[in-house]
Write an enzyme that holds these catalytic residues in place. Sequence first.
Site, PDB file in Angstrom:
ATOM      1  CG  ASP A   1      18.983 -20.375  -0.816  1.00 49.27           C
ATOM      2  OD1 ASP A   1      18.295 -19.377  -1.090  1.00 49.27           O
ATOM      3  OD2 ASP A   1      19.912 -20.760  -1.552  1.00 49.27           O
TER       4      ASP A   1
ATOM      5  CE  LYS B   1      25.977 -20.558   0.445  1.00 45.56           C
ATOM      6  NZ  LYS B   1      24.672 -21.094   0.045  1.00 45.56           N
TER       7      LYS B   1
ATOM      8  CE  LYS C   1      21.052 -17.302  -2.263  1.00 43.47           C
ATOM      9  NZ  LYS C   1      20.650 -18.515  -3.044  1.00 43.47           N
TER      10      LYS C   1
ATOM     11  CD  GLU D   1      28.352 -19.230  -4.731  1.00 44.20           C
ATOM     12  OE1 GLU D   1      28.749 -19.610  -3.633  1.00 44.20           O
ATOM     13  OE2 GLU D   1      27.170 -18.933  -4.965  1.00 44.20           O
TER      14      GLU D   1
ATOM     15  CD  GLN E   1      23.990 -24.622  -5.243  1.00 42.72           C
ATOM     16  OE1 GLN E   1      23.098 -24.821  -6.056  1.00 42.72           O
ATOM     17  NE2 GLN E   1      23.939 -23.657  -4.362  1.00 42.72           N
TER      18      GLN E   1
ATOM     19  CG  ASP F   1      23.255 -24.661  -0.638  1.00 42.76           C
ATOM     20  OD1 ASP F   1      22.215 -25.347  -0.489  1.00 42.76           O
ATOM     21  OD2 ASP F   1      23.282 -23.599  -1.296  1.00 42.76           O
TER      22      ASP F   1
HETATM   23  P1  PGA Z   1      22.508 -19.148  -6.611  1.00 39.88           P
HETATM   24  O1  PGA Z   1      22.870 -20.198  -5.481  1.00 39.88           O
HETATM   25  O2  PGA Z   1      23.018 -17.837  -6.265  1.00 39.88           O
HETATM   26  O3  PGA Z   1      23.145 -19.742  -7.855  1.00 39.88           O
HETATM   27  O4  PGA Z   1      21.008 -19.206  -6.731  1.00 39.88           O
HETATM   28  C1  PGA Z   1      23.402 -19.881  -4.244  1.00 39.88           C
HETATM   29  C2  PGA Z   1      22.828 -20.783  -3.193  1.00 39.88           C
HETATM   30  O5  PGA Z   1      22.084 -21.734  -3.506  1.00 39.88           O
HETATM   31  O6  PGA Z   1      23.046 -20.559  -2.015  1.00 39.88           O
HETATM   32 ZN    ZN Z   2      21.480 -22.291  -1.390  1.00 40.17          ZN
END
Ligand code: PGA
Ligand code: ZN
Length: 457
Positions: free
Chosen positions: A315, A391, A340, A207, A164, A244
């Site tokens: 995560d 991040k 998060k 991003e 990713q 990631d």
């Molecule tokens: P997401 O991914 O915000 O699209 O869920 C970010 C990440 O996996 O760190």
């Molecule tokens: Zn992640």
Amino acid sequence: MKTTITTVFAWEVLDSRGNPTVACEVGLTGGARGTASVPSGASTGTFEALELRDGGTRYGGKGVRDAVRNVNGPLAAEVYGMDAADQELVDAALQSADGTAGLQRLGANAVLALSLATASAAAAAAELPLYRQVLAPDESPLLPMPMVNIISGGAHAGRALDIQDLLVVPVGADSFAEAIEMAWRVRRGTAIVLDQMGLPTALIADEGGLGPRLPSNRAALDVLMSGIETSGLRPEIDIAIAIDVAATQFYDAGSKRYRLEVDQRDIAAEELVTELATWCAQYPIVSIEDVLADQDWDNWPHAAGVLSHIQLLGDDLFVTDRERLARGIADGVANAVLVKPNQTGTLSAARDVIEQARDAGFATVLSARSGETEDAWLADLAVGWRTGQIKVGSTMRSERTAKWNRLLRIEAELGPDARFAGAAALAPSNEPLHQSTDHRNLVPSTPATETRDQPCD
Ligand code: PGA
Ligand code: ZN
């Protein structure tokens, strides 16, 4: 009391992907107000708190009018008359108004908007920046080491790669501002490399990273290494790599195998770990996130054993959840947690997870989502909570730069008092971040060529 909550008002706004999300303003007796808007993920973990969407046809089913109604109705009713300065009490009230684990009834997007707007209003009432408002009394602000996205794949770039994110960690930087400039140089260097390969550089991922179609996942690492060289920075000494993997996204729970489309391979967990260990031996990788899927818990201890010398970050694995992190600590499956706030729904719950992680010697990385807004509260939380790492995405797109710019301002305003976490923030050799420690650069001074040939385990 000047900090009694008297008004709550939520509405629907658009995030950086153009999808609806929740914004909220809280007003206090003394006239102070605070606003906040919440982010949204695309590569979400299976066990995240609920993001409430309306369904139906409006905005393709992604509307958040129900969540907005939940803020303006039951959640507001719960917090009217409460003291905004008592964040924990407000968050506990919000949690109990919903009454379910994972905020399945009223939605984590509704709850977080109100939780954050409350903190922001309390900061305004105290005439403090948010990072000071959330700072523990005996601690001093700490600028985080950024983990900056350069090349994207997976759910953030039309699955051009299976992996990713390929990110950089400017381990040689002595300040946050220097770190961002170094990351900027690598992003530009990588764009030059892609251009020389005849590949488009205008394909910008969710991003802000580059989203090229490359022949293999490993080829992306080679492009990034060339980008680092083109930038004039030294791999490992100035710039290290973070990945990631977001392996949940290409895991088949039925066959318990990982499908790497770009590489045309269908592999078991052990092979994926071996592959990553090989990469670790050949590239200056200091951090790997979600090396395996969130439903593949049984194989994580093996990954942790093989990759114990680098930062192993959970995560989707932990989803900012106390219980999952407790299990991870007990089983020794990682040494760092990605936090998060919208995975859990309240500011207090996110902070709890950070403290739990620290107590276990885990490093912490505060993270944005791939769908963000122009709001920059994440930057303040990273500084005030002393997370050590952050991040946010790449060095472009306003929803990303809003956070970097906020951190640049905080560092500039703190002047000589500014403390930068530096490379010391990374696991496994991270230092305790409870006390205010001066930045110490722990990157080995030995040349890259002498250290890179070591096996990963
Ligand atoms: P997401 O991914 O915000 O699209 O869920 C970010 C990440 O996996 O760190
Ligand atoms: Zn992640």
